[in-house]
Design a protein around this motif. Structure first.
Motif, PDB file in Angstrom:
ATOM      1  N   PRO A  39       8.748 -19.353 -39.891  1.00  0.00           N
ATOM      2  CA  PRO A  39       7.250 -18.928 -39.811  1.00  0.00           C
ATOM      3  C   PRO A  39       7.294 -17.440 -39.157  1.00  0.00           C
ATOM      4  CG  PRO A  39       7.356 -21.166 -39.291  1.00  0.00           C
ATOM      5  CD  PRO A  39       8.829 -20.942 -39.418  1.00  0.00           C
ATOM      6  N   HIS A  40       5.990 -16.716 -39.321  1.00  0.00           N
ATOM      7  CA  HIS A  40       5.670 -15.451 -38.930  1.00  0.00           C
ATOM      8  C   HIS A  40       5.689 -15.518 -37.448  1.00  0.00           C
ATOM      9  CE1 HIS A  40       4.799 -11.147 -38.923  1.00  0.00           C
ATOM     10  NE2 HIS A  40       3.860 -11.478 -38.346  1.00  0.00           N
ATOM     11  N   ALA A  41       5.154 -16.424 -36.931  1.00  0.00           N
ATOM     12  CA  ALA A  41       5.012 -16.294 -35.374  1.00  0.00           C
ATOM     13  C   ALA A  41       6.229 -16.603 -34.687  1.00  0.00           C
ATOM     14  CB  ALA A  41       4.048 -17.506 -34.771  1.00  0.00           C
ATOM     15  N   LEU A  42       7.332 -17.421 -35.390  1.00  0.00           N
ATOM     16  CA  LEU A  42       8.452 -17.540 -34.366  1.00  0.00           C
ATOM     17  C   LEU A  42       9.196 -16.478 -34.784  1.00  0.00           C
ATOM     18  CD1 LEU A  42       9.321 -21.355 -35.562  1.00  0.00           C
ATOM     19  CD2 LEU A  42       8.731 -20.259 -33.251  1.00  0.00           C
ATOM     20  N   ALA A  58      11.910 -22.411 -31.169  1.00  0.00           N
ATOM     21  CA  ALA A  58      10.690 -22.908 -30.513  1.00  0.00           C
ATOM     22  C   ALA A  58      11.150 -22.915 -28.956  1.00  0.00           C
ATOM     23  CB  ALA A  58      10.387 -24.236 -31.134  1.00  0.00           C
ATOM     24  N   SER A  69      11.210 -19.802 -27.100  1.00  0.00           N
ATOM     25  CA  SER A  69       9.839 -19.288 -26.897  1.00  0.00           C
ATOM     26  C   SER A  69       9.156 -20.140 -25.676  1.00  0.00           C
ATOM     27  CB  SER A  69       8.774 -19.599 -28.097  1.00  0.00           C
ATOM     28  OG  SER A  69       9.233 -18.833 -29.227  1.00  0.00           O
ATOM     29  N   GLY A 120       3.094 -25.995 -29.762  1.00  0.00           N
ATOM     30  CA  GLY A 120       2.550 -24.905 -30.932  1.00  0.00           C
ATOM     31  C   GLY A 120       3.684 -24.580 -31.898  1.00  0.00           C
ATOM     32  N   THR A 121       4.801 -24.308 -31.071  1.00  0.00           N
ATOM     33  CA  THR A 121       6.063 -23.771 -31.758  1.00  0.00           C
ATOM     34  C   THR A 121       6.584 -24.664 -32.603  1.00  0.00           C
ATOM     35  OG1 THR A 121       7.185 -23.812 -29.653  1.00  0.00           O
ATOM     36  CG2 THR A 121       6.401 -21.553 -30.341  1.00  0.00           C
ATOM     37  N   THR A 140       5.312 -27.383 -34.066  1.00  0.00           N
ATOM     38  CA  THR A 140       4.616 -27.542 -35.069  1.00  0.00           C
ATOM     39  C   THR A 140       4.678 -26.377 -36.432  1.00  0.00           C
ATOM     40  OG1 THR A 140       2.615 -26.484 -34.237  1.00  0.00           O
ATOM     41  CG2 THR A 140       2.778 -29.056 -34.013  1.00  0.00           C
ATOM     42  N   LEU A 141       5.002 -25.181 -35.837  1.00  0.00           N
ATOM     43  CA  LEU A 141       5.342 -24.340 -36.624  1.00  0.00           C
ATOM     44  C   LEU A 141       6.758 -24.320 -37.340  1.00  0.00           C
ATOM     45  CD1 LEU A 141       4.222 -20.883 -34.658  1.00  0.00           C
ATOM     46  CD2 LEU A 141       3.113 -21.862 -36.844  1.00  0.00           C
ATOM     47  N   ALA A 142       7.607 -25.127 -36.469  1.00  0.00           N
ATOM     48  CA  ALA A 142       8.843 -25.418 -37.094  1.00  0.00           C
ATOM     49  C   ALA A 142       8.827 -26.467 -38.088  1.00  0.00           C
ATOM     50  CB  ALA A 142       9.813 -25.755 -35.779  1.00  0.00           C
ATOM     51  N   THR A 163       2.128 -33.036 -36.195  1.00  0.00           N
ATOM     52  CA  THR A 163       1.306 -32.741 -34.803  1.00  0.00           C
ATOM     53  C   THR A 163       1.476 -33.960 -33.821  1.00  0.00           C
ATOM     54  OG1 THR A 163      -0.450 -31.693 -36.158  1.00  0.00           O
ATOM     55  CG2 THR A 163      -0.972 -32.604 -33.918  1.00  0.00           C
TER      56      THR A 163
END
Length: 325
Positions: free
Chosen positions: A135-138, A246, A249, A272-273, A275-277, A281
């Motif tokens: 994911p872009h955020a990671l 994650a 971070s 949050g990270t 869930t991105l991985a 939830t």
């Protein structure tokens, strides 16, 4: 203190969601709690080994008790990292370990630990090259960590090789101390003492660098395995490389000196990270709760025990003004 309160207020919803998962802890088999806690204990053991090497001492007891006690203290007071370091330096000094040795050794190896945390995203590169979707955020966190890693390495290289930079910092610290602590005897000769200690650390790393590397890797590795165990306890099986990003971070968020031990920041960031991985939830909330119970709250419980054991062996610590720590 105001910033601390505002931060907790803003992060309260995420922390409340995580705590709402408390009843689900009963669904987790007891051996998973043992596995998560064991990972944390082994991580701390590697940290103690690393500090023992930094202090160039053969004694385990003062290093272990001072580390556990100061770690707990740093998790319950604002500006915890500085407060915890101060407590550890005082405890080590009371146990007979030379102050310049403690300052220089622990500072050098603290820089090594910070660099290792920032380098964690590099370990995920094989998976990225293999085509694992990130994911872009990671991915942004990985890039940011890489840049910060380069900066820390540059600063560390300067301090380990440039005598002028180190002596300039030492003179500034000595001057500040003498101005602030006017009631105490003035500190003199700090630049030369720090140079001597830095050279000793550099000489030690020349022959024992692999021991420091193994201890650093063990500290992070067992901590990471503790998080993987927390995820496995919930039945989640995300890609280990994404969990590593994650995890990195979350460690970076834990370095933010606003709340003790990154309280609130780590919980919200790790949830949050994860869930991105790709972690569901509910599983992300429960895994974060299990991991933080072992990595944040368990050390707080161990701290007073370590401090009492230290005082029983070395006696109470009294400042020059007669106050007690």
């Amino acid at each position: 203190m105001l910033l601390f309160g505002v931060s907790l207020y803003l992060l309260a919803p995420q922390v409340a969601d995580m705590l709402a998962s408390w009843p689900q802890l009963s669904d987790i088999a007891p051996w998973w709690f043992a596995a998560v806690a064991t990972g944390q204990v082994l991580s701390v053991a590697c940290l103690v080994l690393l500090q023992r090497m930094a202090l160039r001492t053969s004694s385990w007891f003062p290093v272990t008790t001072s580390q556990v006690a100061s770690n707990a203290f740093s998790r319950i007071v604002p500006g915890g990292a500085a407060a915890g370091a101060t407590l550890q330096f005082r405890m080590l000094g009371h146990a007979g370990i030379d102050a310049p040795t403690a300052v220089t050794g622990l500072a050098a190896f603290s820089l090594l630990q910070t660099a290792s945390v920032l380098a964690l995203p590099v370990l995920a590169l094989p998976a990225l090259i293999a085509g694992v979707y990130v994911p872009h955020a990671l991915l942004q966190s990985a890039v940011l960590g890489g840049v910060a890693f380069a900066l820390v390495v540059a600063v560390g290289a300067v301090l380990m090789t440039a005598d002028r930079s180190l002596t300039a910092l030492a003179r500034a610290a000595q001057s500040l101390h003498n101005r602030v602590a006017k009631r105490r005897p003035p500190v003199t000769g700090l630049p030369q003492r720090l140079l001597d200690e830095r050279n000793a650390v550099r000489s030690f790393l020349g022959s024992g660098w692999w021991k420091a590397l193994l201890a650093t890797a063990g500290k992070l590795g067992f901590d990471y395995l503790s998080l993987l165990a927390a995820l496995a306890a919930t039945g989640s099986r995300p890609h280990p490389s994404l969990v590593l990003l994650a995890f990195a971070s979350a460690l970076l968020l834990g370095m933010i000196p606003i709340t003790p031990g990154g309280l609130g920041f780590v919980e919200a960031g790790l949830y949050g990270t994860l869930t991105l991985a790709g972690v569901a939830t509910g599983d992300a909330l429960l895994a974060t709760l299990v991991y933080r119970l072992a990595s944040y709250w368990l050390p707080i419980l161990a701290g007073p025990i370590a401090y009492v054991l230290f005082r029983r062996r070395y006696g109470s610590m009294r400042s020059t003004t007669g106050g007690e720590t």
